[in-house]
Motif scaffolding. Structure first.
Motif, mmCIF file in Angstrom:
data_model
loop_
_atom_site.group_PDB
_atom_site.id
_atom_site.type_symbol
_atom_site.label_atom_id
_atom_site.label_comp_id
_atom_site.label_asym_id
_atom_site.label_seq_id
_atom_site.Cartn_x
_atom_site.Cartn_y
_atom_site.Cartn_z
ATOM 1 N N ALA A 73 0.840 -1.199 0.000
ATOM 2 C CA ALA A 73 0.000 0.000 0.000
ATOM 3 C C ALA A 73 0.877 1.252 0.000
ATOM 4 O O ALA A 73 0.592 2.217 -0.725
ATOM 5 N N GLU A 74 1.946 1.227 0.765
ATOM 6 C CA GLU A 74 2.864 2.378 0.807
ATOM 7 C C GLU A 74 3.534 2.566 -0.544
ATOM 8 O O GLU A 74 3.675 3.683 -1.034
ATOM 9 N N LEU A 75 3.956 1.466 -1.172
ATOM 10 C CA LEU A 75 4.575 1.566 -2.492
ATOM 11 C C LEU A 75 3.597 2.111 -3.524
ATOM 12 O O LEU A 75 3.962 2.942 -4.365
ATOM 13 N N LEU A 76 2.349 1.663 -3.469
ATOM 14 C CA LEU A 76 1.340 2.164 -4.395
ATOM 15 C C LEU A 76 1.067 3.654 -4.170
ATOM 16 O O LEU A 76 0.889 4.416 -5.131
ATOM 17 N N ARG A 77 1.061 4.086 -2.916
ATOM 18 C CA ARG A 77 0.865 5.504 -2.612
ATOM 19 C C ARG A 77 2.007 6.334 -3.184
ATOM 20 O O ARG A 77 1.788 7.375 -3.816
ATOM 21 N N GLN A 78 3.240 5.864 -2.991
ATOM 22 C CA GLN A 78 4.397 6.586 -3.522
ATOM 23 C C GLN A 78 4.375 6.607 -5.048
ATOM 24 O O GLN A 78 4.715 7.625 -5.668
ATOM 25 N N LEU A 79 3.970 5.501 -5.656
ATOM 26 C CA LEU A 79 3.875 5.453 -7.112
ATOM 27 C C LEU A 79 2.834 6.450 -7.615
ATOM 28 O O LEU A 79 3.072 7.164 -8.595
ATOM 29 N N ASP A 80 1.681 6.532 -6.941
ATOM 30 C CA ASP A 80 0.641 7.479 -7.325
ATOM 31 C C ASP A 80 1.144 8.913 -7.201
ATOM 32 O O ASP A 80 0.921 9.741 -8.091
#
Length: 116
Positions: A73-80
Protein backbone atom coordinates in the motif's frame (compact mmCIF):
# COMPACT_ATOMS: atom_id res chain seq x y z
CA UNK A 1 69.68 -62.79 35.64
CA UNK A 2 70.14 -59.71 37.68
CA UNK A 3 68.20 -59.00 40.80
CA UNK A 4 66.75 -55.51 41.29
CA UNK A 5 66.45 -53.99 44.70
CA UNK A 6 63.00 -53.54 46.19
CA UNK A 7 63.39 -49.75 46.25
CA UNK A 8 64.24 -49.61 42.54
CA UNK A 9 61.43 -52.02 41.78
CA UNK A 10 58.94 -49.85 43.73
CA UNK A 11 60.19 -46.67 42.01
CA UNK A 12 59.87 -48.30 38.58
CA UNK A 13 56.43 -49.61 39.42
CA UNK A 14 55.33 -46.13 40.60
CA UNK A 15 56.75 -44.59 37.43
CA UNK A 16 54.93 -47.18 35.31
CA UNK A 17 51.66 -46.49 37.14
CA UNK A 18 52.04 -42.71 36.67
CA UNK A 19 52.84 -43.20 32.99
CA UNK A 20 49.80 -45.45 32.56
CA UNK A 21 47.56 -42.91 34.34
CA UNK A 22 48.93 -40.08 32.19
CA UNK A 23 48.40 -42.19 29.07
CA UNK A 24 44.79 -42.88 30.10
CA UNK A 25 44.20 -39.14 30.67
CA UNK A 26 45.76 -38.36 27.31
CA UNK A 27 43.65 -41.02 25.61
CA UNK A 28 40.49 -39.66 27.22
CA UNK A 29 41.40 -36.11 26.19
CA UNK A 30 42.13 -37.32 22.65
CA UNK A 31 38.77 -39.12 22.44
CA UNK A 32 37.01 -36.02 23.76
CA UNK A 33 38.78 -33.81 21.20
CA UNK A 34 37.95 -36.24 18.37
CA UNK A 35 34.30 -36.28 19.43
CA UNK A 36 34.23 -32.47 19.55
CA UNK A 37 35.82 -32.27 16.08
CA UNK A 38 33.28 -34.76 14.70
CA UNK A 39 30.41 -32.74 16.23
CA UNK A 40 31.77 -29.53 14.72
CA UNK A 41 32.16 -31.19 11.33
CA UNK A 42 28.58 -32.47 11.50
CA UNK A 43 27.34 -28.98 12.38
CA UNK A 44 29.30 -27.46 9.49
CA UNK A 45 27.87 -30.04 7.11
CA UNK A 46 24.32 -29.37 8.31
CA UNK A 47 24.77 -25.62 7.95
CA UNK A 48 26.18 -26.01 4.43
CA UNK A 49 23.20 -28.16 3.47
CA UNK A 50 20.82 -25.58 4.91
CA UNK A 51 22.56 -22.76 3.02
CA UNK A 52 22.41 -24.75 -0.20
CA UNK A 53 18.71 -25.34 0.33
CA UNK A 54 18.08 -21.69 1.09
CA UNK A 55 20.01 -20.59 -1.98
CA UNK A 56 17.82 -22.90 -4.08
CA UNK A 57 20.82 -24.71 -5.48
CA UNK A 58 18.80 -27.87 -5.07
CA UNK A 59 15.19 -26.87 -4.44
CA UNK A 60 13.22 -29.50 -2.59
CA UNK A 61 9.77 -28.11 -3.36
CA UNK A 62 8.11 -26.57 -6.41
CA UNK A 63 8.35 -22.83 -6.76
CA UNK A 64 5.26 -21.14 -5.43
CA UNK A 65 3.76 -17.82 -6.45
CA UNK A 66 5.26 -15.00 -4.39
CA UNK A 67 2.98 -13.60 -1.73
CA UNK A 68 2.30 -9.86 -1.72
CA UNK A 69 4.82 -8.10 0.43
CA UNK A 70 3.61 -6.13 3.38
CA UNK A 71 3.96 -2.47 2.58
CA UNK A 72 2.49 -2.73 -0.93
CA UNK A 73 0.00 0.00 0.00
CA UNK A 74 2.86 2.38 0.81
CA UNK A 75 4.58 1.57 -2.49
CA UNK A 76 1.34 2.16 -4.40
CA UNK A 77 0.86 5.50 -2.61
CA UNK A 78 4.40 6.59 -3.52
CA UNK A 79 3.87 5.45 -7.11
CA UNK A 80 0.64 7.48 -7.33
CA UNK A 81 2.40 10.55 -5.94
CA UNK A 82 5.25 10.12 -8.44
CA UNK A 83 2.79 9.78 -11.33
CA UNK A 84 0.92 12.91 -10.20
CA UNK A 85 4.19 14.83 -10.06
CA UNK A 86 5.14 13.61 -13.54
CA UNK A 87 1.75 14.69 -14.93
CA UNK A 88 2.05 18.12 -13.28
CA UNK A 89 5.57 18.62 -14.64
CA UNK A 90 4.51 17.46 -18.11
CA UNK A 91 1.68 20.01 -18.07
CA UNK A 92 4.10 22.73 -17.00
CA UNK A 93 6.52 21.78 -19.81
CA UNK A 94 3.64 21.93 -22.32
CA UNK A 95 2.67 25.40 -21.06
CA UNK A 96 6.26 26.63 -21.29
CA UNK A 97 6.64 25.22 -24.79
CA UNK A 98 3.44 26.95 -25.92
CA UNK A 99 4.68 30.21 -24.40
CA UNK A 100 8.05 29.77 -26.12
CA UNK A 101 6.37 29.17 -29.49
CA UNK A 102 4.21 32.29 -29.03
CA UNK A 103 7.25 34.38 -28.04
CA UNK A 104 9.20 33.07 -31.04
CA UNK A 105 6.36 33.99 -33.43
CA UNK A 106 6.06 37.43 -31.90
CA UNK A 107 9.81 37.98 -32.19
CA UNK A 108 9.72 36.77 -35.80
CA UNK A 109 6.86 39.16 -36.60
CA UNK A 110 8.69 42.08 -34.94
CA UNK A 111 11.84 41.36 -36.98
CA UNK A 112 9.86 41.27 -40.19
CA UNK A 113 8.18 44.61 -39.41
CA UNK A 114 11.54 46.12 -38.55
CA UNK A 115 13.02 45.07 -41.91
CA UNK A 116 10.14 46.61 -43.94
Amino acid sequence: MRIVSAAKHAALQTLQQRTAAALEKTSAALEKAEKLAADRQATITQQRAELARLRDERPDSPVQQPQPVQGDAELLRQLDLAQRTIRALAQRVDDLQASHIADTRELHDLRQEATR
